[in-house]
Design an enzyme around this catalytic site. Structure first.
Site, PDB file in Angstrom:
ATOM      1  N   GLY A   1       6.045  -1.935   4.081  1.00 50.74           N
ATOM      2  CA  GLY A   1       5.385  -1.135   3.048  1.00 50.74           C
ATOM      3  C   GLY A   1       6.308  -0.476   2.054  1.00 50.74           C
ATOM      4  O   GLY A   1       7.206   0.238   2.426  1.00 50.74           O
ATOM      5  N   SER A   2       6.097  -0.715   0.760  1.00 57.71           N
ATOM      6  CA  SER A   2       7.009  -0.138  -0.218  1.00 57.71           C
ATOM      7  C   SER A   2       6.537  -0.408  -1.642  1.00 57.71           C
ATOM      8  O   SER A   2       5.357  -0.602  -1.886  1.00 57.71           O
ATOM      9  CB  SER A   2       8.413  -0.699  -0.002  1.00 57.71           C
ATOM     10  OG  SER A   2       9.354   0.070  -0.714  1.00 57.71           O
TER      11      SER A   2
END
Length: 205
Positions: free
Chosen positions: A161-162
Site C-alpha cells: 500500500g502506497s
C-alpha cells in the site's frame, strides 16, 4: 501467474508455519495458509499491454491529486492494498538516476505523505516517485541509471500500500491530461496524458 520480485520473503514464512500450526489447531493452520495466499495475491504481477501512444499511468489505483508545480504537472496515484503494486514506466526513456530519499511512514493518502520515504526514478524530462506509506516499508526499484525502458516496462515494486507520482514533462499542460481526480487507472495501460516525448526529453532539475 507472475509475482513481483522478492515475494517469497513475505509468502514463505506463513506457508512454512502452516504445517506445524495444523498440528496445534486446524483453524490456526488455515489462517497461516490464508495469510500466505493473501501475500501472493498482493505480489501478483500481471502482464500489461500499453497503448500505442500517450503517457501511461505508472501505477494501479486512484488518481488522488493533480497539481501544478511551476511549469510542471504532477499526477499522484494512490494504491490500495488490493491493487497491483508493480510500478511501470510512463513512456519510453533512459533512466538518468535512481535516488533514495529518507522520510517517515504517514498514510499514503494524507498530505503528510509528501515527507515519506521515497525513491525517485528520473528520466531525461520526467520523474516517477515511489512513496512509502504507513504499512509500505519496502520500496524495491528494478532499474538503475543507464537502463533504456519502453512504455509500460516494470521499474519497481512497493510492498503493502502506497502512492506513486508522475511528474510530467514541461510541454504537457492541463489540456493534454486524459484523467481527473478520483479516476481509476491501470499501470502501463491507462493513458494519463497525450504525448510521445520519449527519448527526446531533457531533464530540468
Amino acid at each position: 501467474m507472475r509475482f513481483a520480485s522478492g515475494f517469497w520473503w513475505y509468502a514463505l514464512p506463513p506457508l512454512l508455519l502452516a504445517f506445524p500450526a495444523f498440528i496445534v489447531s486446524p483453524t490456526l493452520g488455515v489462517l497461516f495458509v490464508a495469510a500466505a495466499g493473501a501475500t501472493l495475491f498482493f505480489f501478483r504481477d500481471p502482464e500489461r499491454t500499453p497503448p500505442f501512444s500517450g503517457i501511461v499511468s505508472p501505477a494501479d489505483g486512484t488518481v488522488s491529486e493533480i497539481r501544478t508545480e511551476g511549469d510542471r504537472i504532477r499526477v499522484c496515484v494512490f494504491m490500495n492494498v488490493y491493487d497491483v503494486h508493480v510500478v511501470r514506466s510512463p513512456d519510453d526513456g533512459v533512466v538518468e538516476s535512481v535516488d533514495h530519499e529518507s522520510g517517515g511512514y504517514r498514510p499514503a493518502f494524507s498530505k503528510e505523505s509528501d515527507r515519506n520515504e521515497k525513491v525517485h526514478v528520473r528520466f531525461p524530462d520526467s520523474k516517477v516517485t515511489l512513496i512509502a506509506g504507513a504499512f509500505a516499508r519496502r520500496i524495491h526499484p528494478y532499474v538503475e541509471a543507464g537502463d533504456e525502458l519502453e512504455r509500460g516496462e516494470r521499474i519497481g515494486h512497493i510492498a503493502f500500500g502506497s502512492r506513486v507520482d508522475a511528474l510530467l514533462p514541461p510541454e504537457i499542460d492541463h489540456a493534454d491530461l486524459r484523467v481527473e481526480r478520483g479516476e481509476k487507472v491501470t499501470a502501463g495501460e491507462t493513458a494519463i496524458a497525450n504525448g510521445d516525448v520519449g527519448n527526446d526529453w531533457e531533464w530540468e532539475g
